[in-house]
Design a protein around this motif. Structure first.
Motif, PDB file in Angstrom:
ATOM      1  N   GLN A  46       0.829  -1.206   0.000  1.00 40.06           N
ATOM      2  CA  GLN A  46       0.000   0.000   0.000  1.00 40.06           C
ATOM      3  C   GLN A  46       0.866   1.260   0.000  1.00 40.06           C
ATOM      4  O   GLN A  46       0.539   2.251  -0.673  1.00 40.06           O
ATOM      5  CB  GLN A  46      -0.924   0.028   1.226  1.00 40.06           C
ATOM      6  CG  GLN A  46      -1.918  -1.091   1.257  1.00 40.06           C
ATOM      7  CD  GLN A  46      -1.433  -2.292   2.062  1.00 40.06           C
ATOM      8  OE1 GLN A  46      -0.236  -2.497   2.221  1.00 40.06           O
ATOM      9  NE2 GLN A  46      -2.355  -3.090   2.556  1.00 40.06           N
ATOM     10  N   GLY A  50       0.914   3.843  -3.056  1.00 39.49           N
ATOM     11  CA  GLY A  50       0.538   5.225  -2.778  1.00 39.49           C
ATOM     12  C   GLY A  50       1.590   6.212  -3.247  1.00 39.49           C
ATOM     13  O   GLY A  50       1.268   7.256  -3.821  1.00 39.49           O
ATOM     14  N   ARG A  54       1.037   8.950  -6.226  1.00 36.02           N
ATOM     15  CA  ARG A  54       1.234  10.372  -5.944  1.00 36.02           C
ATOM     16  C   ARG A  54       2.212  10.977  -6.941  1.00 36.02           C
ATOM     17  O   ARG A  54       1.982  12.049  -7.484  1.00 36.02           O
ATOM     18  CB  ARG A  54       1.743  10.545  -4.519  1.00 36.02           C
ATOM     19  CG  ARG A  54       1.879  11.985  -4.122  1.00 36.02           C
ATOM     20  CD  ARG A  54       2.236  12.135  -2.667  1.00 36.02           C
ATOM     21  NE  ARG A  54       2.850  10.898  -2.184  1.00 36.02           N
ATOM     22  CZ  ARG A  54       3.210  10.683  -0.941  1.00 36.02           C
ATOM     23  NH1 ARG A  54       3.018  11.610  -0.039  1.00 36.02           N
ATOM     24  NH2 ARG A  54       3.764   9.564  -0.582  1.00 36.02           N
TER      25      ARG A  54
END
Length: 62
Positions: A46, A50, A54
Motif C-alpha cells: 500500500q 501510494g 502520488r
C-alpha cells in the motif's frame, strides 16, 4: 535529485527505507506484477503503490 520528492517519516510507524520504496516501484514496473504481489522486502504494498500514484499524478515520472 529525488530527495525532495521522497516521503518524510511519520512517527509511530515502522520505518521503510526510501531506497526500498523506490526499488519496490521499480520492481513493479519491471515485472508487471500486481501491487499486492510485491515482495515484503520492499515494504507494504500500500505504501509503495501510494507513493507511485502520488508521483504519477504530480508528473514526477515524466
Amino acid at each position: 535529485m529525488l530527495g525532495p520528492l521522497l516521503p518524510v517519516a511519520v512517527l509511530d510507524r515502522p520505518s521503510v527505507g526510501r531506497r526500498q520504496l523506490i526499488d519496490g516501484i521499480r520492481w513493479l514496473g519491471r515485472t508487471g506484477a500486481p501491487c499486492r504481489d510485491l515482495p515484503p522486502v520492499y515494504g507494504p504494498w500500500q505504501t509503495v503503490y501510494g507513493l507511485f500514484r502520488r508521483w504519477q499524478r504530480d508528473g514526477g515520472w515524466s
